[in-house]
Write a protein that holds these residues in place. Structure first.
Motif, short mmCIF file in Angstrom:
data_model
loop_
_atom_site.label_atom_id
_atom_site.label_comp_id
_atom_site.label_asym_id
_atom_site.label_seq_id
_atom_site.Cartn_x
_atom_site.Cartn_y
_atom_site.Cartn_z
N ASP A 65 0.82 -1.13 0.02
CA ASP A 65 -0.02 -0.05 0.07
C ASP A 65 0.91 1.18 0.01
O ASP A 65 2.08 1.12 -0.15
CB ASP A 65 -0.96 0.13 1.26
N ILE A 109 7.35 -4.89 0.93
CA ILE A 109 8.17 -6.09 1.21
C ILE A 109 9.39 -6.22 0.07
O ILE A 109 9.14 -6.09 -1.01
CB ILE A 109 7.26 -7.45 1.05
N VAL A 150 10.91 -5.78 5.69
CA VAL A 150 9.53 -4.90 5.74
C VAL A 150 9.71 -3.45 5.91
O VAL A 150 10.47 -3.12 6.89
CB VAL A 150 8.38 -5.34 6.50
N TRP A 151 9.45 -2.64 4.75
CA TRP A 151 9.73 -1.17 4.88
C TRP A 151 8.56 -0.43 5.02
O TRP A 151 7.59 -0.76 4.39
CB TRP A 151 10.41 -0.79 3.55
N GLN A 152 8.54 0.66 5.86
CA GLN A 152 7.28 1.37 6.21
C GLN A 152 7.80 3.01 5.84
O GLN A 152 8.84 3.28 6.18
CB GLN A 152 6.90 1.19 7.52
N LYS A 153 6.62 3.64 5.28
CA LYS A 153 6.90 5.01 5.05
C LYS A 153 6.63 5.61 6.17
O LYS A 153 5.49 5.70 6.71
CB LYS A 153 6.26 5.44 3.80
N GLN A 154 7.63 6.50 6.58
CA GLN A 154 7.27 7.21 7.98
C GLN A 154 7.58 8.62 7.73
O GLN A 154 9.04 8.95 7.51
CB GLN A 154 8.13 6.42 9.21
N LEU A 171 11.54 -1.68 8.99
CA LEU A 171 10.58 -1.78 10.04
C LEU A 171 11.01 -3.09 10.58
O LEU A 171 11.23 -3.13 11.99
CB LEU A 171 9.16 -1.83 9.64
N TRP A 198 11.07 6.19 3.68
CA TRP A 198 10.87 5.06 3.59
C TRP A 198 11.94 4.18 4.69
O TRP A 198 13.35 4.68 4.64
CB TRP A 198 11.14 3.95 2.55
N ARG A 250 2.16 2.66 2.35
CA ARG A 250 3.15 2.93 3.26
C ARG A 250 3.74 1.87 3.81
O ARG A 250 4.64 1.57 4.63
CB ARG A 250 2.05 3.27 4.64
N THR A 251 3.69 0.52 2.87
CA THR A 251 4.21 -0.74 3.47
C THR A 251 5.03 -1.13 2.05
O THR A 251 4.20 -1.63 1.12
CB THR A 251 3.11 -1.56 4.02
#
Length: 151
Positions: free
Chosen positions: A101, A106, A131-135, A142, A139, A103-104
């Motif tokens: 999505d 793989i 696992v990467w997350q947009k914060q 996580l 990116w 924000r996430t």
């Protein structure tokens, strides 16, 4: 209104409403951003600075090693800075990126590296799941899990 015009108007409305529902930074446009972040992490692991590593990993990092150890953000950065985990070179192959999505993501790849952990030379070959997350617009890694490549 004729049936043909009604059908065309309805089709156009459905098409445009679907486009409007796509999140900004859709998966196709996010893939290069995630790849760039993963590359910055690869480089930072070879030539670590606390600032570079801190900017690339999430505060809630869960970093699993192939031997079973699990690092937090603090222990991951500390081990690289202290030379307990020392990458002389890292090669990444077979990388795939699936943006789930807005924000996430793989990321899977094979990592081969020359190491010098605590002054002891070695070589590793691992399959990595990240696992990467947009914060905050960036990116960040996580979660990460490594397994040894089967011989």
């Amino acid at each position: 209104m004729s049936f043909k015009k009604f059908f065309l108007v309805a089709a156009a409305a459905a098409m445009f409403s679907g486009c409007a529902m796509m999140p900004a930074g859709s998966s196709a446009s996010a893939q290069p951003e995630v790849a760039a972040a993963a590359e910055r992490l690869r480089v930072a692991m070879i030539d670590p600075t606390a600032a570079a590593l801190g900017a690339l990993v999430a505060d809630d990092l869960s970093y699993g090693h192939s031997g079973g150890k699990v690092d937090t953000k603090t222990s991951f950065i500390s081990d690289l800075m202290d030379g307990k985990s020392d990458f002389v070179s890292i090669a990444i192959t077979e990388q795939t990126i699936k943006v789930v999505d807005s924000r996430t993501a793989i990321v899977r790849h094979t990592l081969t590296a020359d190491t010098n952990d605590s002054g002891k030379p070695g070589k590793v070959s691992l399959k990595i799941l990240g696992v990467w997350q947009k914060q905050g617009g960036d990116w960040k890694l996580l979660a990460r899990q490594a397994v040894r490549v089967a011989s």
